[in-house]
Design an enzyme around this catalytic site. Sequence first.
Site, PDB file in Angstrom:
ATOM      1  N   CYS A  52      40.698  38.789  35.641  1.00  0.00           N
ATOM      2  CA  CYS A  52      41.450  37.873  35.387  1.00  0.00           C
ATOM      3  C   CYS A  52      41.216  36.772  36.414  1.00  0.00           C
ATOM      4  O   CYS A  52      41.182  35.678  36.142  1.00  0.00           O
ATOM      5  CB  CYS A  52      42.988  38.248  35.798  1.00  0.00           C
ATOM      6  N   HIS A 321      47.126  40.224  40.264  1.00  0.00           N
ATOM      7  CA  HIS A 321      46.926  39.596  38.960  1.00  0.00           C
ATOM      8  C   HIS A 321      46.928  38.050  39.126  1.00  0.00           C
ATOM      9  O   HIS A 321      47.715  37.681  39.797  1.00  0.00           O
ATOM     10  CB  HIS A 321      47.932  40.091  37.879  1.00  0.00           C
TER      11      HIS A 321
END
Length: 551
Positions: A52, A321
Site C-alpha cells: 500500500c 495501512h
Amino acid sequence: VMSELNKEVVDLVWGRPSSGGVSASIFRRWTQGFVFSENEPTALEQFKGGPCAVIAPVQAFLLKNILFNRESSNWRQMSEEEQKTALCSTLSEILESACSSPSTGFCLVTWAKGQSPHTSAHTNTQTQTQSQSQTQDMPEPERAASRRRNSNPVSPASVTFPRKMHIQNNTALAAEDLGSERFHSVLHKRTVMSVSGLREEVLSLYHTWRGCCGVLLFLYSVILTKGIENIRNEIQDTMEPLIDPVHGHGSQSLVNLLVTGHAVSNVWDGDRECSGMKLHGIHKQASVGFLTLMESLRYCKVGAFLKSPKFPIWILGSETHLSVFFTKASGWLPVGNVIPEFPSGSICPARDLEHTRTHMHAYVLTYMADATLCRLLNFEPKLEGKEGVDEETWSDNKQKEMSLVGPESPSEQARRVFQSFDPEDNGFIPESLLEDVMKALDLVSEPEYVSLVKTKLDPESLGIILLGPFLLEFFPDQDSGIPDSFPIYHYNGLKQSNHNERVEYVEGTALVLGFEDPMVRTDDTPVKRCLQTKWPYIELLWTTDRSPSLN
C-alpha cells in the site's frame, strides 16, 4: 545491467536482515502488479498487506488525473485502453517528480531479456515459434505483449472484466516460485534522457507494470531515477530501510518520495533543528495530500504542505495501512492554489446550522454533482437540478464549492508562518520572535510598533505570544470559506477491508460545522479521527451501513 547496483538497492529497500536475506513471506507480499478492480475500474487492488506504500500514492495520483485531467462524463468507468493510458501517465508523473536532475535522465527497471516470469508459463509454444522472427529484436516486455496480441487478437477495449482478471490472477500466481534472490538476478536497467521518451517507454511497458512484480519494478525505477545517494541524504536514519524487514510496511520516507519526490522522513513543513541536528520536512505544496491517524494520537504533526494539497485528494495513514480519501466537488484551479485549512478550535462565521441540516442533501447531491463535473471539463455548468433556487443562491453555492480548492487566505498563511517559529507546536512563541514573524508576513515591523503589539498581546508580561490572539489582532473575522458540506469518497485497496470483499469506493457526505454540536454527531471512527486533524468539527454521513475501514 543491474548487478553492480543490486546490493545497494537491496540494502536501501529491504535493509540488512540478520538472517542474511530478505524474508520470503514479506517479499512475496510485494510481488504483485498494478491490478485494477473488476468492480471499480478506476481503483487499484491490493492482494496482501505491505505494498500500500506504493499502491496508495499511485492511486491518489491516478484519481487526480482521472478527476481533473480526463475528459469523460463518468469518472468511475474506464475501458482497458483508458486504464492503460491513465496508469502509465500516472507512473510517468511520479517518475518525473522523483528525478533530481534532468541531465541524469530517468531509469526504468525491467526484466532482463528472456527472464520475464509472466511469459515463461503462460505463452503458447506454437504462437511463440510463429512470431519469433517478428519479435526477436524487441525488448522482453514488448515481446510478451506481442505474443499475447498474436495469440488472442481481441482489442483491449473489448476484453471483459472476467478475462482481464484471469490474466491478472495468472501473473500474480507466477510470483509464487520467484524468490528475492532470483528476482534481483534477472533485472535490467535502461536510461531515458527525455520526458517524452520516458512517457513512451512507460506506456510500452504497461504489461510489465500490471504483471508479476510490477509494483517492485516501478519502485526500483523511482529509486534509481532519484538516485540512491540522494535518497540516503534525505532519509533521517540511513539504517532504516524503505520497507520494514519485520512487518513489510513501507516507511514514511517511501511515501514521501512517491508523493513529493523527496524521501524525507518527516511530515512537517520545512526543516527543523533538534540538538544541533537538522531534520528535513516537506518544502513545497504537494499535489495530493497526507493525513494520519497518528496525529490524532499526538505522535506527529502534519504540516500545511501535505494537509492542504493542490487537489482535494488525501492519503490516509493508520498504524498499519494506507487508504485514500477524496472529493470531486471542487472546480479545477491552477496549481499555485492551496486548499484552505480549517482553523483549529475556531468558530466558523456565517454558518447557520439549521440551514445546513435542511439543505445539505439538496446542496451536495444536486448542486455539486452536475455543476462541478462541467467545470472540470471546461463546459458551461448545467442548469438541471436547480429548479426553485434563485440565481444568487445558486451562485453562492458554486462559490462555496470552488473554495474547497481555493487560494491560501492571509490568515492561513499567517498560521503557517507562526507555526514555523513554533516547531514544538506549543501554540505560542517567545515574544523575542514576534518581530521575525511580523517581518515574514510583511507586516509593519518597526521596533516601536512591535513593542506596542507585544504589550497588547502579552498584557501579563509572561514573555510569550499566543497564536489565537495574534491571528485575531491582524486577521480578524476571516471566513475559511470551506463549504458546509461536500460529497466524499474513500478507497481501500484490500479486498478483505471492503464490504463483501469487493474493492469499491465508499460514498458519503462530509458536513463541516463551525463548532461541535451533539445534535449532528455521527460516530467516532478512525476515518473521522484522521480527518479531524484537518477539519476539527467534521461529520461523516456514509451511504453504506458501516463506516469504511482505514486498515
